[in-house]
Scaffold this active site. Structure first.
Site, PDB file in Angstrom:
ATOM      1  N   ASP A  48       0.838  -1.195   0.000  1.00 61.50           N
ATOM      2  CA  ASP A  48       0.000   0.000   0.000  1.00 61.50           C
ATOM      3  C   ASP A  48       0.872   1.244   0.000  1.00 61.50           C
ATOM      4  O   ASP A  48       1.724   1.428   0.875  1.00 61.50           O
ATOM      5  CB  ASP A  48      -0.896   0.018   1.243  1.00 61.50           C
ATOM      6  CG  ASP A  48      -1.641   1.339   1.392  1.00 61.50           C
ATOM      7  OD1 ASP A  48      -2.637   1.532   0.690  1.00 61.50           O
ATOM      8  OD2 ASP A  48      -1.198   2.177   2.212  1.00 61.50           O
ATOM      9  N   TYR A  53       2.663  10.169  -0.669  1.00 57.10           N
ATOM     10  CA  TYR A  53       3.801   9.681   0.101  1.00 57.10           C
ATOM     11  C   TYR A  53       5.124   9.977  -0.595  1.00 57.10           C
ATOM     12  O   TYR A  53       6.177   9.958   0.048  1.00 57.10           O
ATOM     13  CB  TYR A  53       3.716   8.169   0.324  1.00 57.10           C
ATOM     14  CG  TYR A  53       2.535   7.687   1.118  1.00 57.10           C
ATOM     15  CD1 TYR A  53       1.676   8.560   1.784  1.00 57.10           C
ATOM     16  CD2 TYR A  53       2.263   6.322   1.206  1.00 57.10           C
ATOM     17  CE1 TYR A  53       0.598   8.096   2.493  1.00 57.10           C
ATOM     18  CE2 TYR A  53       1.187   5.848   1.927  1.00 57.10           C
ATOM     19  CZ  TYR A  53       0.341   6.727   2.563  1.00 57.10           C
ATOM     20  OH  TYR A  53      -0.730   6.252   3.264  1.00 57.10           O
ATOM     21  N   LYS A  78      -3.120   5.706  -3.838  1.00 59.08           N
ATOM     22  CA  LYS A  78      -4.174   6.669  -3.550  1.00 59.08           C
ATOM     23  C   LYS A  78      -3.978   7.961  -4.342  1.00 59.08           C
ATOM     24  O   LYS A  78      -2.842   8.401  -4.549  1.00 59.08           O
ATOM     25  CB  LYS A  78      -4.190   7.006  -2.053  1.00 59.08           C
ATOM     26  CG  LYS A  78      -4.167   5.809  -1.138  1.00 59.08           C
ATOM     27  CD  LYS A  78      -4.046   6.216   0.319  1.00 59.08           C
ATOM     28  CE  LYS A  78      -3.737   5.019   1.193  1.00 59.08           C
ATOM     29  NZ  LYS A  78      -2.370   4.500   0.999  1.00 59.08           N
ATOM     30  N   HIS A 111      -7.770   9.471  -1.457  1.00 61.25           N
ATOM     31  CA  HIS A 111      -7.032   9.512  -0.186  1.00 61.25           C
ATOM     32  C   HIS A 111      -7.832  10.147   0.950  1.00 61.25           C
ATOM     33  O   HIS A 111      -7.644   9.801   2.126  1.00 61.25           O
ATOM     34  CB  HIS A 111      -5.732  10.290  -0.394  1.00 61.25           C
ATOM     35  CG  HIS A 111      -4.650   9.916   0.563  1.00 61.25           C
ATOM     36  ND1 HIS A 111      -3.340   9.847   0.207  1.00 61.25           N
ATOM     37  CD2 HIS A 111      -4.673   9.591   1.879  1.00 61.25           C
ATOM     38  CE1 HIS A 111      -2.600   9.506   1.249  1.00 61.25           C
ATOM     39  NE2 HIS A 111      -3.396   9.345   2.279  1.00 61.25           N
TER      40      HIS A 111
END
Length: 297
Positions: A48, A53, A78, A111
């Site tokens: 994931d 990120y 996401k 997200h």
């Protein structure tokens, strides 16, 4: 442990997802490749990540270095709120797929809800629906959606989300969200499943890892507190995505398939809920406060 022993959860569109995944939230890009390599070596087959990120490329590189077939690893990422809107979200897929180095993403989710611009949230989700129709994405879902967000989304779109990834751990169970997900046939996926987000919280409870109830249950089974919490999620039918960059912790978190908690032990962990959220309040998420540019591949 072999990959064949990993339990799978069947999503509402028939796609199967390995119940225990490996998360890379806050993992620096230069640490992502070795961390994901360690996870794949330990047996994880569900990774994931997220556009926000900044480490999707590292996940893709680790997958390539592993030598595993693409079909053997379930990739989830996401779309960040800055890329909401129909055309922007379709392009967000292009950016993520290029960074991951894949043609198809197994699970693509929004997200956050964007309450102040829910029209953009709906357009973003409609874009996800077209990506499924195009064969570019196998399943779609959401993250950090509260019951009212789910209701608004379901009123305006045709596809029930396969997953709602939310903060769930012994100190914050979100029973109303769990119930809403179950009512709508949506799989609950727990981020911060062992309560990592609570470790720096002020107050009486500073760490789930040191909670007397959890520690006592762990000692009873000859397991760690983290393993007990992950088992709690799995036995209650949730997907869990723990994170760590330490190889022995990564392996330890995967070693949760050889014991079972009792009904009383599950209830005792449920009873630890404080109702205190560790992450941001979903209603506080706005483009002004949380918007950030997601770079091209």
């Amino acid at each position: 442990m072999t990959t064949h022993e990993i339990p799978f959860l069947t999503l509402n569109n028939g796609v199967e997802l390995p119940a225990l995944g490996y998360g890379v939230f806050q993992t620096p890009p230069d640490e992502t490749v070795p961390a994901v390599e360690a996870a794949l070596e330990a047996g994880y087959r569900h990774i994931d990540t997220a556009a926000a990120y900044g480490n999707e490329a590292g996940v893709g590189e680790a997958l390539r270095r592993s030598g595993l077939d693409r079909d053997d690893v379930f990739l989830e990422t996401k779309v960040w709120i800055s890329d909401y809107g129909f055309d922007a979200t379709r392009h967000a897929f292009d950016k993520s797929a290029a960074k991951l180095g894949v043609e198809t993403i197994d699970l693509l989710i929004l997200h956050q809800a964007l309450p102040s611009r829910f029209d953009l949230t709906i357009e973003a989700y409609r874009a996800l629906e077209t990506l499924v129709a195009d064969g570019k994405v196998r399943a779609i879902g959401v993250s950090n959606f509260m019951p009212d967000h789910l209701d608004r989304l379901l009123e305006s779109t045709a596809t029930v989300p396969a997953v709602n990834q939310v903060e769930v751990h012994p100190y914050f169970r979100q029973p109303d969200v769990l119930a809403a997900n179950e009512r709508n046939g949506i799989l609950t996926q727990a981020w911060s499943p062992i309560g990592g987000i609570t470790f720096y919280r002020d107050g009486e409870h500073t760490s789930t890892l040191k909670d007397p109830t959890i520690v006592a249950i762990a000692e009873e089974h000859g397991k760690s507190a983290a393993q007990v919490m992950l088992r709690w999620h799995l036995q209650q039918g949730r997907s869990a995505i723990p994170k760590s960059v330490t190889p022995h912790r990564i392996a330890e978190n995967f070693d949760v398939f050889d014991f079972e908690l009792t009904v009383a032990e599950l209830a005792a962990i449920d009873a630890l809920d404080t109702g205190v959220r560790g992450g941001p309040e979903p209603e506080d998420v706005t483009l002004e406060s949380f918007g950030r540019d997601i770079p091209e591949a």
